[in-house]
Design an enzyme around this catalytic site. Structure first.
Site, PDB file in Angstrom:
ATOM      1  N   LEU A 108       0.895  -1.166   0.000  1.00  0.00           N
ATOM      2  CA  LEU A 108       0.000   0.000   0.000  1.00  0.00           C
ATOM      3  C   LEU A 108       0.929   1.211   0.000  1.00  0.00           C
ATOM      4  CD1 LEU A 108      -2.736  -1.123   2.563  1.00  0.00           C
ATOM      5  CD2 LEU A 108      -2.854  -1.126   0.066  1.00  0.00           C
ATOM      6  N   PRO A 109       1.117   1.842  -1.161  1.00  0.00           N
ATOM      7  CA  PRO A 109       2.271   2.720  -1.399  1.00  0.00           C
ATOM      8  C   PRO A 109       2.190   4.112  -0.765  1.00  0.00           C
ATOM      9  CG  PRO A 109       0.868   2.663  -3.322  1.00  0.00           C
ATOM     10  CD  PRO A 109       0.274   1.676  -2.355  1.00  0.00           C
ATOM     11  N   CYS A 110       2.391   4.171   0.547  1.00  0.00           N
ATOM     12  CA  CYS A 110       2.403   5.470   1.221  1.00  0.00           C
ATOM     13  C   CYS A 110       3.601   6.319   0.800  1.00  0.00           C
ATOM     14  CB  CYS A 110       2.370   5.290   2.742  1.00  0.00           C
ATOM     15  SG  CYS A 110       3.602   4.152   3.383  1.00  0.00           S
ATOM     16  N   HIS A 111       4.604   5.705   0.167  1.00  0.00           N
ATOM     17  CA  HIS A 111       5.748   6.498  -0.308  1.00  0.00           C
ATOM     18  C   HIS A 111       5.340   7.439  -1.440  1.00  0.00           C
ATOM     19  CE1 HIS A 111       5.726   2.901  -2.940  1.00  0.00           C
ATOM     20  NE2 HIS A 111       6.178   3.708  -3.875  1.00  0.00           N
TER      21      HIS A 111
END
Length: 209
Positions: free
Chosen positions: A168-171
């Site tokens: 889950l790409p919080c970056h």
């Protein structure tokens, strides 16, 4: 004079037998529902990653800098103490991560277990999955998309506590001015992930690369 003993390496037959015994132990434990969490540690270009799963799905991806031992302690407290290291488990997650780091995969397809997050944080973290590879959004934009435009700080907290980074790409979430903001794995890793997805990323944009 004390006698020194020398460890005798296991033969191939003994190694194979131990592997079979371990496989049988894991099978029996699973069949009797004795395992609450399975985990393994995989190598990656950004360091060793701990992957943990429950029967429901992937529950945790942890960076080496978090301290894998501490992460397992938290999982034992919040999910359950019956934890087994199983290098044969989580093959699909490990394979998809390998493909992601090689540039062959842009979107993960894995069952997820978000029990470690509150209802609001789950809402935010699932929204992260809609930010496409090669794009970023600001914390304010994510807040708008979930229908809570005033909850920018809470969105930031949800990203900071995301139990499934990379997947889950919080970056891909930046500050409105385009600066990096925070990241559980450290800003160096956040930058590397963004550059992996777009080598021209310079940290100056908060929308499309």
């Amino acid at each position: 004079m004390s006698e020194q003993t020398t460890a005798v390496p296991a033969t191939q037959d003994e190694t194979r037998m131990l592997a079979e015994l371990n496989k049988k132990f894991v099978h029996d434990a699973r069949s009797q529902q004795l395992i609450e969490i399975s985990y393994r540690i995989v190598d990656s270009p950004i360091g060793r990653l701990l992957l943990a799963s429950t029967e429901a799905g992937l529950v945790r991806v942890a960076f080496e800098t978090e301290g894998h031992g501490r992460v397992l302690e938290v999982l034992a407290h919040k999910v359950g103490p019956r934890i087994l290291k199983d290098d044969r488990s989580l093959d699909d997650a490990a394979r998809q991560l390998d493909q992601y780091f090689s540039g062959a995969l842009q979107e993960f397809s894995l069952p997820l277990d978000l029990r470690l997050s509150t209802e609001f944080r789950r809402q935010v973290q699932l929204e992260l999955g809609h930010i496409a590879y090669g794009q970023t959004q600001s914390y304010a934009q994510v807040a708008e998309h979930i229908g809570k435009p005033k909850a920018v700080r809470a969105v930031g907290s949800a990203c900071a506590t995301n139990p499934l980074p990379i997947v889950l790409p919080c970056h891909r979430v930046l500050r409105t001015d385009g600066s990096l903001g925070g990241y559980l794995g450290g800003l160096g890793i956040k930058t590397r992930l963004l550059k992996l997805e777009n080598p021209d990323f310079d940290g100056g944009e908060a929308t499309l690369f």
